[in-house]
Design an enzyme around this catalytic site. Structure first.
Site, PDB file in Angstrom:
ATOM      1  N   ARG A   1       0.852  -1.201   0.000  1.00  0.00           N
ATOM      2  CA  ARG A   1       0.000   0.000   0.000  1.00  0.00           C
ATOM      3  C   ARG A   1       0.886   1.250   0.000  1.00  0.00           C
ATOM      4  NH1 ARG A   1      -3.430  -3.344   3.233  1.00  0.00           N
ATOM      5  NH2 ARG A   1      -2.354  -2.833   5.160  1.00  0.00           N
TER       6      ARG A   1
ATOM      7  N   PHE B   1     -10.489  -5.978  -7.027  1.00  0.00           N
ATOM      8  CA  PHE B   1     -10.608  -6.778  -5.799  1.00  0.00           C
ATOM      9  C   PHE B   1     -10.262  -5.884  -4.602  1.00  0.00           C
ATOM     10  CE2 PHE B   1      -9.159  -9.616  -9.248  1.00  0.00           C
ATOM     11  CZ  PHE B   1     -10.255 -10.462  -9.342  1.00  0.00           C
TER      12      PHE B   1
ATOM     13  N   ASP C   1     -15.228  -4.468  -6.629  1.00  0.00           N
ATOM     14  CA  ASP C   1     -15.349  -5.662  -5.776  1.00  0.00           C
ATOM     15  C   ASP C   1     -16.752  -6.210  -5.934  1.00  0.00           C
ATOM     16  OD1 ASP C   1     -13.438  -6.749  -3.269  1.00  0.00           O
ATOM     17  OD2 ASP C   1     -15.529  -7.400  -3.170  1.00  0.00           O
ATOM     18  N   SER C   2     -16.887  -7.528  -5.752  1.00  0.00           N
ATOM     19  CA  SER C   2     -18.205  -8.144  -5.902  1.00  0.00           C
ATOM     20  C   SER C   2     -19.001  -8.080  -4.604  1.00  0.00           C
ATOM     21  CB  SER C   2     -18.064  -9.593  -6.361  1.00  0.00           C
ATOM     22  OG  SER C   2     -17.253 -10.291  -5.445  1.00  0.00           O
TER      23      SER C   2
ATOM     24  N   ALA D   1     -15.325  -8.941 -11.304  1.00  0.00           N
ATOM     25  CA  ALA D   1     -14.159  -8.283 -11.904  1.00  0.00           C
ATOM     26  C   ALA D   1     -13.908  -8.782 -13.331  1.00  0.00           C
ATOM     27  CB  ALA D   1     -12.922  -8.522 -11.041  1.00  0.00           C
TER      28      ALA D   1
ATOM     29  N   ASP E   1      -5.410  -7.615  -6.839  1.00  0.00           N
ATOM     30  CA  ASP E   1      -5.144  -8.385  -5.613  1.00  0.00           C
ATOM     31  C   ASP E   1      -6.264  -9.400  -5.401  1.00  0.00           C
ATOM     32  OD1 ASP E   1      -4.042  -9.229  -3.229  1.00  0.00           O
ATOM     33  OD2 ASP E   1      -4.915  -7.613  -2.046  1.00  0.00           O
TER      34      ASP E   1
ATOM     35  N   CYS F   1      -1.967 -14.544  -3.773  1.00  0.00           N
ATOM     36  CA  CYS F   1      -1.779 -14.988  -2.388  1.00  0.00           C
ATOM     37  C   CYS F   1      -1.941 -16.500  -2.291  1.00  0.00           C
ATOM     38  CB  CYS F   1      -2.733 -14.271  -1.445  1.00  0.00           C
ATOM     39  SG  CYS F   1      -4.455 -14.559  -1.810  1.00  0.00           S
TER      40      CYS F   1
HETATM   41  N1  SAH Z   1      -7.006  -5.850  -2.032  1.00  0.00           N
HETATM   42  C1  SAH Z   1      -7.682  -6.089  -0.774  1.00  0.00           C
HETATM   43  C2  SAH Z   1      -7.883  -7.547  -0.473  1.00  0.00           C
HETATM   44  C3  SAH Z   1      -8.592  -8.319  -1.544  1.00  0.00           C
HETATM   45  S1  SAH Z   1      -9.379  -9.768  -0.960  1.00  0.00           S
HETATM   46  C4  SAH Z   1      -6.942  -5.400   0.364  1.00  0.00           C
HETATM   47  O1  SAH Z   1      -5.749  -5.074   0.193  1.00  0.00           O
HETATM   48  O2  SAH Z   1      -7.534  -5.196   1.410  1.00  0.00           O
HETATM   49  C5  SAH Z   1     -10.218 -10.300  -2.370  1.00  0.00           C
HETATM   50  C6  SAH Z   1     -11.487  -9.511  -2.674  1.00  0.00           C
HETATM   51  O3  SAH Z   1     -11.938  -9.979  -3.918  1.00  0.00           O
HETATM   52  C7  SAH Z   1     -12.647  -9.688  -1.707  1.00  0.00           C
HETATM   53  O4  SAH Z   1     -13.048  -8.447  -1.222  1.00  0.00           O
HETATM   54  C8  SAH Z   1     -13.763 -10.334  -2.539  1.00  0.00           C
HETATM   55  O5  SAH Z   1     -15.042  -9.809  -2.228  1.00  0.00           O
HETATM   56  C9  SAH Z   1     -13.373  -9.936  -3.931  1.00  0.00           C
HETATM   57  N2  SAH Z   1     -13.802 -10.833  -5.020  1.00  0.00           N
HETATM   58  C10 SAH Z   1     -13.743 -12.185  -5.066  1.00  0.00           C
HETATM   59  N3  SAH Z   1     -14.138 -12.631  -6.282  1.00  0.00           N
HETATM   60  C11 SAH Z   1     -14.447 -11.535  -7.020  1.00  0.00           C
HETATM   61  C12 SAH Z   1     -14.888 -11.322  -8.359  1.00  0.00           C
HETATM   62  N4  SAH Z   1     -15.076 -12.357  -9.199  1.00  0.00           N
HETATM   63  N5  SAH Z   1     -15.077 -10.064  -8.780  1.00  0.00           N
HETATM   64  C13 SAH Z   1     -14.869  -9.013  -7.959  1.00  0.00           C
HETATM   65  N6  SAH Z   1     -14.436  -9.153  -6.679  1.00  0.00           N
HETATM   66  C14 SAH Z   1     -14.229 -10.391  -6.220  1.00  0.00           C
END
Ligand code: SAH
Length: 394
Positions: free
Chosen positions: A210, A226, A248-249, A278, A298, A338
């Site tokens: 970040r 995400f 985000d979803s 996404a 991410d 991750c």
């Molecule tokens: N970047 C964030 C952590 C991401 S965790 C941080 O630094 O805090 C992964 C995220 O992806 C979650 O919030 C989840 O809701 C989202 N997610 C999972 N599948 C998804 C999709 N197909 N489209 C959009 N978001 C998605």
């Protein structure tokens, strides 16, 4: 003595101090140990290899707590491991972040134990019988020496099922945490929900990344894919981004992200929030002719285990392909994975494949990883689950 005897020739990884004994390596279990009970692990010829916690239901049958025959596994050992973990953070972080991982499992000699501190509260996550057995000792140590007023347990990770452990959440010791705990990181403020948030509430592992994004964001248009509760979105705004589009979803995650933008004092209009899938939204943005200067990817863990790697690679490639297509020339992609089963070389080859298809060139400016409060034991490379690359689109 309760003992786990290994098959002939299956002692090599333990001799290199890898702390896991897999079920397939076990020839015999003597003495009927209970889950979490300390057992001695010996080679086929009876030679001592280590002492650890027995887990009859898990593929990881024993997690080693001591490789030294003279060191007993008892409360004093666990308490001293916690002290070492705290001392390591004190050295690594002369200025103490509000949100800090205090214990990171195997790397801190406490397999299956994660402790994150948010302000004055610790959140404990036990993912193995070895952790389960010692949770009270750890909680007491956190109150006595860890600067914590309360210890809240979030042992609801899915991996507990593999250990045959039920989910358990609630106060272990001390004060009850508030519904959200505010932590400050640079110019950003995050309100952490330790009861309902992912992991223990927040992605502390991305702290350094970040900060890196903040240094790259000034005057640029940033796409945070995400976004969860807006960790990268707020960091981009803190760095002076011209605007952020966050995808985000999860409706709930985006509501928290909005709240974090407001708590940080950033103009609410600086962020365009896109709730949805996404994979579809990246294509839509591209079709609309939208382009960005920085894209952060991410995604969630697409490969929970090695079996899922192939399917995961396709998903990683897809989002990287569309992220690259959405980037202006000279733009920066921060692309993370991750999944422990996806190593840095594989991530690079996935992104290289995406660039071929985009088509575009790219150069890696930096390899990214988790912050220093998520250390990796030298003999336990599996702990390096978070990896990322910073790529400039050519
Ligand atoms: N970047 C964030 C952590 C991401 S965790 C941080 O630094 O805090 C992964 C995220 O992806 C979650 O919030 C989840 O809701 C989202 N997610 C999972 N599948 C998804 C999709 N197909 N489209 C959009 N978001 C998605």
């Amino acid at each position: 003595m309760k003992r786990v005897v290994l098959k002939l020739g299956r002692d090599k990884s333990l001799r290199r101090r890898h702390p896991w004994v897999f079920s397939g390596a076990v020839a015999r279990v003597d003495g009927g140990p209970q889950p979490g009970e300390t057992v001695e692990v010996v080679a086929a010829d009876g030679a001592f290899l280590g002492r650890g916690a027995y887990s009859p239901r898990s593929q990881i049958r024993v997690r080693i707590l001591s490789f030294d025959p003279a060191v007993a596994v008892d409360e004093a050992l666990i308490a001293s491991r916690l002290q070492h973990a705290l001392a390591y953070r004190a050295r690594q972080f002369p200025v103490r972040p509000d949100g800090l991982r205090l214990v990171h499992g195997e790397a801190d000699g406490l397999p299956g134990v994660v402790v994150d501190r948010y302000g004055e509260f610790a959140v404990l996550q036990c993912t193995a019988t070895s952790a389960e057995r010692w949770r009270e000792v750890i909680a007491a140590g956190l109150i006595a020496h860890g600067g914590c007023r309360g210890v809240y347990e979030r042992s609801d990770a899915e991996v507990r099922e593999l250990e045959g452990l039920p989910a358990r959440c609630g106060v272990v010791r001390g004060a009850e945490p508030p519904p959200s705990i505010e932590i400050t990181e640079g110019a950003a403020r995050y309100r952490v929900d330790v009861r309902g948030g992912h992991k223990t509430g927040f992605y502390l592992d991305q702290r350094d990344n970040r900060a890196r994004l903040a240094t790259l964001a000034a005057g640029r248009e940033v796409l945070d894919v995400f976004a969860y509760t807006g960790g990268f979105t707020c960091a981009a705004l803190a760095g002076g981004a011209a605007g952020v589009t966050a995808i985000d979803s999860s409706h709930e995650a985006l509501a928290r992200a909005r709240d974090n933008v407001a708590a940080s004092g950033f103009a609410p209009g600086a962020v365009e929030w896109l709730e949805g899938d996404a994979f579809a939204l990246l294509r839509e943005l591209h079709a609309q002719g939208r382009r960005f200067d920085v894209v952060v990817l991410d995604p969630p863990k697409f490969a929970p285990t090695a079996k899922h790697v192939q399917r995961a690679a396709r998903a990683y490639k897809d989002v990287n392909l569309w992220a690259l297509r959405l980037l202006r020339e000279g733009g920066t992609l921060l692309s993370f994975s991750c999944s422990a089963a996806v190593d840095p070389a594989l991530l690079q080859s996935i992104v290289a494949g995406a660039a071929l298809d985009a088509p575009c060139a790219g150069r890696i400016g930096a390899w990214l990883h988790a912050a220093a409060d998520h250390p990796v034991a030298l003999n336990f490379p599996e702990a390096a689950y978070l990896k990322g690359l910073q790529l400039e689109r050519g």
